[in-house]
Design a protein around this motif. Structure first.
Motif, PDB file in Angstrom:
ATOM      1  N   ARG A  95       0.856  -1.189   0.000  1.00  0.00           N
ATOM      2  CA  ARG A  95       0.000   0.000   0.000  1.00  0.00           C
ATOM      3  C   ARG A  95       0.887   1.232   0.000  1.00  0.00           C
ATOM      4  O   ARG A  95       1.714   1.406   0.892  1.00  0.00           O
ATOM      5  N   ALA A  96       0.731   2.070  -1.003  1.00  0.00           N
ATOM      6  CA  ALA A  96       1.551   3.280  -1.109  1.00  0.00           C
ATOM      7  C   ALA A  96       0.896   4.409  -0.326  1.00  0.00           C
ATOM      8  O   ALA A  96      -0.317   4.612  -0.395  1.00  0.00           O
ATOM      9  N   ARG A  97       1.711   5.148   0.399  1.00  0.00           N
ATOM     10  CA  ARG A  97       1.241   6.301   1.170  1.00  0.00           C
ATOM     11  C   ARG A  97       2.108   7.505   0.802  1.00  0.00           C
ATOM     12  O   ARG A  97       3.328   7.456   0.961  1.00  0.00           O
ATOM     13  N   ILE A  98       1.466   8.540   0.319  1.00  0.00           N
ATOM     14  CA  ILE A  98       2.163   9.756  -0.118  1.00  0.00           C
ATOM     15  C   ILE A  98       1.690  10.917   0.754  1.00  0.00           C
ATOM     16  O   ILE A  98       0.487  11.120   0.932  1.00  0.00           O
ATOM     17  N   SER A  99       2.638  11.661   1.281  1.00  0.00           N
ATOM     18  CA  SER A  99       2.315  12.793   2.148  1.00  0.00           C
ATOM     19  C   SER A  99       2.954  14.060   1.595  1.00  0.00           C
ATOM     20  O   SER A  99       4.161  14.086   1.330  1.00  0.00           O
ATOM     21  N   CYS A 100       2.140  15.111   1.432  1.00  0.00           N
ATOM     22  CA  CYS A 100       2.612  16.360   0.841  1.00  0.00           C
ATOM     23  C   CYS A 100       2.292  17.533   1.770  1.00  0.00           C
ATOM     24  O   CYS A 100       1.132  17.974   1.842  1.00  0.00           O
ATOM     25  N   PRO A 101       3.279  18.057   2.498  1.00  0.00           N
ATOM     26  CA  PRO A 101       3.058  19.247   3.326  1.00  0.00           C
ATOM     27  C   PRO A 101       3.112  20.498   2.449  1.00  0.00           C
ATOM     28  O   PRO A 101       4.090  20.728   1.741  1.00  0.00           O
ATOM     29  N   LEU A 102       2.053  21.300   2.485  1.00  0.00           N
ATOM     30  CA  LEU A 102       1.931  22.437   1.582  1.00  0.00           C
ATOM     31  C   LEU A 102       1.788  23.747   2.360  1.00  0.00           C
ATOM     32  O   LEU A 102       1.104  23.790   3.383  1.00  0.00           O
ATOM     33  N   SER A 103       2.417  24.766   1.840  1.00  0.00           N
ATOM     34  CA  SER A 103       2.227  26.131   2.338  1.00  0.00           C
ATOM     35  C   SER A 103       1.506  26.912   1.253  1.00  0.00           C
ATOM     36  O   SER A 103       2.062  27.122   0.157  1.00  0.00           O
ATOM     37  N   LEU A 104       0.269  27.327   1.524  1.00  0.00           N
ATOM     38  CA  LEU A 104      -0.588  27.920   0.505  1.00  0.00           C
ATOM     39  C   LEU A 104      -0.935  29.365   0.847  1.00  0.00           C
ATOM     40  O   LEU A 104      -1.200  29.682   2.018  1.00  0.00           O
ATOM     41  N   PRO A 105      -0.963  30.241  -0.148  1.00  0.00           N
ATOM     42  CA  PRO A 105      -1.428  31.607   0.101  1.00  0.00           C
ATOM     43  C   PRO A 105      -2.867  31.583   0.603  1.00  0.00           C
ATOM     44  O   PRO A 105      -3.723  30.884   0.051  1.00  0.00           O
ATOM     45  N   ALA A 106      -3.145  32.313   1.660  1.00  0.00           N
ATOM     46  CA  ALA A 106      -4.498  32.373   2.200  1.00  0.00           C
ATOM     47  C   ALA A 106      -5.427  33.079   1.216  1.00  0.00           C
ATOM     48  O   ALA A 106      -4.997  33.978   0.487  1.00  0.00           O
ATOM     49  N   PRO A 107      -6.690  32.674   1.154  1.00  0.00           N
ATOM     50  CA  PRO A 107      -7.626  33.376   0.272  1.00  0.00           C
ATOM     51  C   PRO A 107      -7.675  34.866   0.616  1.00  0.00           C
ATOM     52  O   PRO A 107      -7.761  35.246   1.784  1.00  0.00           O
ATOM     53  N   GLY A 108      -7.592  35.673  -0.400  1.00  0.00           N
ATOM     54  CA  GLY A 108      -7.640  37.110  -0.175  1.00  0.00           C
ATOM     55  C   GLY A 108      -6.362  37.690   0.396  1.00  0.00           C
ATOM     56  O   GLY A 108      -6.363  38.807   0.924  1.00  0.00           O
ATOM     57  N   ALA A 109      -5.247  36.954   0.298  1.00  0.00           N
ATOM     58  CA  ALA A 109      -3.972  37.463   0.821  1.00  0.00           C
ATOM     59  C   ALA A 109      -3.563  38.715   0.047  1.00  0.00           C
ATOM     60  O   ALA A 109      -3.846  38.857  -1.146  1.00  0.00           O
ATOM     61  N   ALA A 110      -2.879  39.598   0.726  1.00  0.00           N
ATOM     62  CA  ALA A 110      -2.473  40.871   0.117  1.00  0.00           C
ATOM     63  C   ALA A 110      -1.504  40.616  -1.031  1.00  0.00           C
ATOM     64  O   ALA A 110      -0.783  39.601  -1.069  1.00  0.00           O
ATOM     65  N   ALA A 111      -1.482  41.529  -1.971  1.00  0.00           N
ATOM     66  CA  ALA A 111      -0.546  41.417  -3.091  1.00  0.00           C
ATOM     67  C   ALA A 111       0.881  41.393  -2.571  1.00  0.00           C
ATOM     68  O   ALA A 111       1.226  42.094  -1.619  1.00  0.00           O
TER      69      ALA A 111
END
Length: 210
Positions: A180-196
């Motif tokens: 059984r394959a297990r893939i883990s991806c930690p992501l840092s995402l811009p918050a909705p409505g983040a400032a320019a």
């Protein structure tokens, strides 16, 4: 003396000697089979040299990630989409991915689930999968809720996306069950409505284990 005693014992109880002989024969066969299987496995390993699959999140976007409504302050409303590339680096092994599922988590809590279609990868092939998560889920715990509010105020949200699948391995015309394959991806995402000027999403390598 010893030889005479064994002969006398066999004369008295021939079934005992027969059982001992059969047991000894079975042990020898079992040892031979184990040695043969070990040698065969070693030969197959050096012939095929199986390698770990790899995965990368190429793009990801949070269209919505808001916590709290007048009726339910702990309710998380979310809309997360991403594109992920899964690679099979093996030159002689094909892979079937069955029971594929994607999970989205914040601070260890699962808030999204997305079943995906099964797929096959030939030798050294890549497949793009696009999990999408949308809906609402109660986020438990005052500390977790405070952590989310702090991240939203800072303009970036840390989430984890996991991909799980049952593998089948294809070698020549043979198909055998795999791990059984297990893939883990930690992501840092811009918050909705983040400032320019807020940091944009960067492609992220995932961790893979079986």
């Amino acid at each position: 003396m010893g030889s005479g005693s064994r002969a006398a014992s066999c004369l008295c109880c021939p079934f005992k000697c027969l059982a001992c002989g059969l047991f000894s024969c079975l042990c020898s066969i079992l040892v031979s089979l184990l040695v043969t299987a070990g040698v065969l496995a070693l030969i197959l390993y050096f012939v095929f040299r199986p390698q770990m699959i790899a995965a990368t999140v190429d793009s990801a976007s949070l269209a919505q990630f808001a916590l709290g409504t007048p009726a339910s302050p702990a309710l998380l409303q979310y809309n997360l989409t991403l594109a992920m590339t899964v690679r099979n680096p093996n030159k002689r092994v094909g892979l079937y991915y069955d029971g594929v599922e994607a999970l989205a988590l914040f601070d260890g809590q699962r808030f999204g689930f997305a079943p995906l279609d099964p797929f096959f990868q030939g030798h050294q092939a890549s497949t793009e999968v696009k999990p999408a998560f949308g809906g609402q889920q109660v986020l438990e715990g005052d500390v977790t809720q405070a952590n989310l509010r702090s991240q939203l105020a800072g303009g970036a949200v840390e989430v984890e996306v996991k991909l799980n699948a049952r593998l089948r391995v294809k070698v020549w015309a043979f198909k055998v069950p795999g791990p059984r394959a297990r893939i883990s991806c930690p992501l840092s995402l811009p918050a909705p409505g983040a400032a320019a000027g807020a940091p944009a999403f960067k492609p992220t390598e995932c961790k893979v284990w079986f």
